[in-house]
Design an enzyme around this catalytic site. Structure first.
Site, PDB file in Angstrom:
ATOM      1  N   TYR A 124      65.472  18.961  28.965  1.00 29.13           N
ATOM      2  CA  TYR A 124      65.371  20.172  29.784  1.00 29.13           C
ATOM      3  C   TYR A 124      66.744  20.592  30.333  1.00 29.13           C
ATOM      4  O   TYR A 124      66.825  21.348  31.295  1.00 29.13           O
ATOM      5  CB  TYR A 124      64.402  19.949  30.955  1.00 29.13           C
ATOM      6  N   LYS A 173      62.053   6.029  24.157  1.00 24.22           N
ATOM      7  CA  LYS A 173      61.811   6.004  22.710  1.00 24.22           C
ATOM      8  C   LYS A 173      63.099   5.503  22.057  1.00 24.22           C
ATOM      9  O   LYS A 173      63.676   6.158  21.186  1.00 24.22           O
ATOM     10  CB  LYS A 173      61.416   7.421  22.248  1.00 24.22           C
ATOM     11  N   ASP A 206      54.990   6.552  23.004  1.00 23.57           N
ATOM     12  CA  ASP A 206      53.735   6.754  22.269  1.00 23.57           C
ATOM     13  C   ASP A 206      52.727   5.655  22.639  1.00 23.57           C
ATOM     14  O   ASP A 206      51.564   5.922  22.937  1.00 23.57           O
ATOM     15  CB  ASP A 206      53.965   6.834  20.755  1.00 23.57           C
ATOM     16  N   ASP A 230      57.198  14.676  32.134  1.00 22.39           N
ATOM     17  CA  ASP A 230      56.395  15.899  32.242  1.00 22.39           C
ATOM     18  C   ASP A 230      55.050  15.680  31.543  1.00 22.39           C
ATOM     19  O   ASP A 230      53.977  15.972  32.084  1.00 22.39           O
ATOM     20  CB  ASP A 230      57.165  17.056  31.590  1.00 22.39           C
TER      21      ASP A 230
END
Ligand code: NAD
Length: 346
Positions: A124, A173, A206, A230
């Site tokens: 972002y 990740k 995930d 988010d």
């Protein structure tokens, strides 16, 4: 004594839910002086910009604010007011508790999770470009810095210690995003070692989604980067009963701004229909931040009672999936009045 608070009602359902929160906050007996400033669509009409400087100046001066949601048109149009507020005021820690409030028919009855999301960088950051003049490809940069990882991870561990939480989980990740994810992971591990009193672990994002749906009770405070936070905070809001009840705080060194997780829900704007609890509980978080713990507790209790009684609840809590009993939905203002009435009688 009264608290001077910057009030940013926002647009869509924002003005309705913030009016409800103000009513409930005032029912605690605490005195507030509200400095109300338009942002979002109404500010464009008045000031030619969705985020006028007076809003930023007021927040810098008062150091504390309560905000309603603001619409961000998809694609082109004005950039997100929410992202701009967090970046301009360096509101780096977006803290979103997800606590289930008793209800038959909810999938989970005892959710108690907190997402701590880095809110000023990552995907972002607003650094985007086209790969060529034909716009055949697009690039959004995922900017991750050591200093901001350190700051948010430390915030999460300090929060866990202060609030006597059970554990911290770092989410990333790093297996695929070797640089951006790897840096967050490295910093997370370094800082976790400094908090030997707080158990900690890590999950890939995930796997975290699957684990949260399958066994949410194993998790407690989750710290992560901007986009993952988010998404995960909407997931945990869903686990705890829905967006209508999920509050949040955007915390910086100088300023703290409280707002619900949900957006402006434009299709419900002006209908006196949506659930005011997310905004009311954002006010509750604001009271805790001000050190007004007893008043915050009253609001939490009143909200729990009204939802448990299910006599005066908005449409989302009257849906068949939420309650085993048929319930006639009440209006936003009716539910807010009921919560305020209980608060004033406590
Ligand atoms: P949304 O949260 O506004 O609404 C999604 C759906 O969630 C609604 O249609 C409704 O079914 C439900 N919902 C939301 N709030 C509710 C409430 N208080 N009570 C009951 N149900 C509720 O999300 P969206 O439709 O994706 O976004 C609408 C606009 O809001 C977009 O422009 C988006 O960018 C903006 N947004 C703003 C913020 C913010 O101001 N912090 C946050 C998220 C989205």
């Amino acid at each position: 004594m009264s608290y001077k608070i910057t009030l940013l009602p926002g647009d869509g359902v924002g003005p309705e839910v913030t009016a409800a929160a103000v009513k409930v906050l005032e029912a605690t007996g605490i005195k507030f002086e509200w400095e109300t400033i338009d942002i979002g669509e109404s500010a464009i009409k008045k000031h030619g910009t969705p985020l006028p400087d007076i809003a930023l100046e007021s927040l810098r001066r008062n150091k504390i604010g309560l905000k309603g949601p603001v619409t961000t048109p998809l694609g082109s149009g004005f950039r997100s007011v929410n992202v701009a507020l967090r970046q301009k005021l360096d509101l780096y820690a977006c803290v979103r508790p997800a606590r289930s409030i008793a209800g038959e028919g909810t999938r989970y009855k005892d959710i108690d999770l907190v997402i701590v999301r880095e809110a000023t960088e990552g995907l972002y950051s607003g650094v985007e470009s086209w790969t060529d003049e034909q716009k055949s490809g697009a690039i959004t940069e995922n900017i991750i810095t050591r200093s901001k990882c350190e700051r948010i991870v430390r915030y999460a561990f300090e929060y866990a210690r202060r609030e006597k939480r059970r554990k911290v989980t770092g989410v990333h990740k790093a297996n695929i995003m070797k640089f951006a994810g790897g840096l967050f992971q490295e910093v997370y591990r370094e800082i976790a070692k400094q908090y030997t009193d707080i158990p900690s672990d890590e999950r890939l994002v995930d796997n975290m989604c699957m684990q949260l749906v399958k066994k949410p009770e194993e998790y407690d405070v989750i710290v992560t980067t901007n986009l993952f936070g988010d998404i995960l905070s909407d997931l945990t809001a869903g686990l705890a009963g829905g967006l209508g009840m999920a509050p949040g705080g955007n915390i910086g060194e100088a300023v703290a701004l409280f707002e619900p997780v949900h957006g402006s829900a434009p299709k419900y704007a002006g209908q006196d229909k949506v659930n005011p609890v997310a905004e009311i509980l954002s006010g509750e978080l604001m009271l805790k931040h001000l050190g007004e713990k007893a008043a915050a507790e009253k609001i939490w209790k009143a909200v729990c009672e009204v939802i448990t009684e299910k006599k005066v609840v908005t449409y989302d809590l009257a849906l068949p999936g939420y309650t085993a009993r048929p319930v006639k939905p009440s209006k936003l203002s009716e539910m807010a009045n009921e919560i305020a009435r209980k608060v004033s009688e406590m």
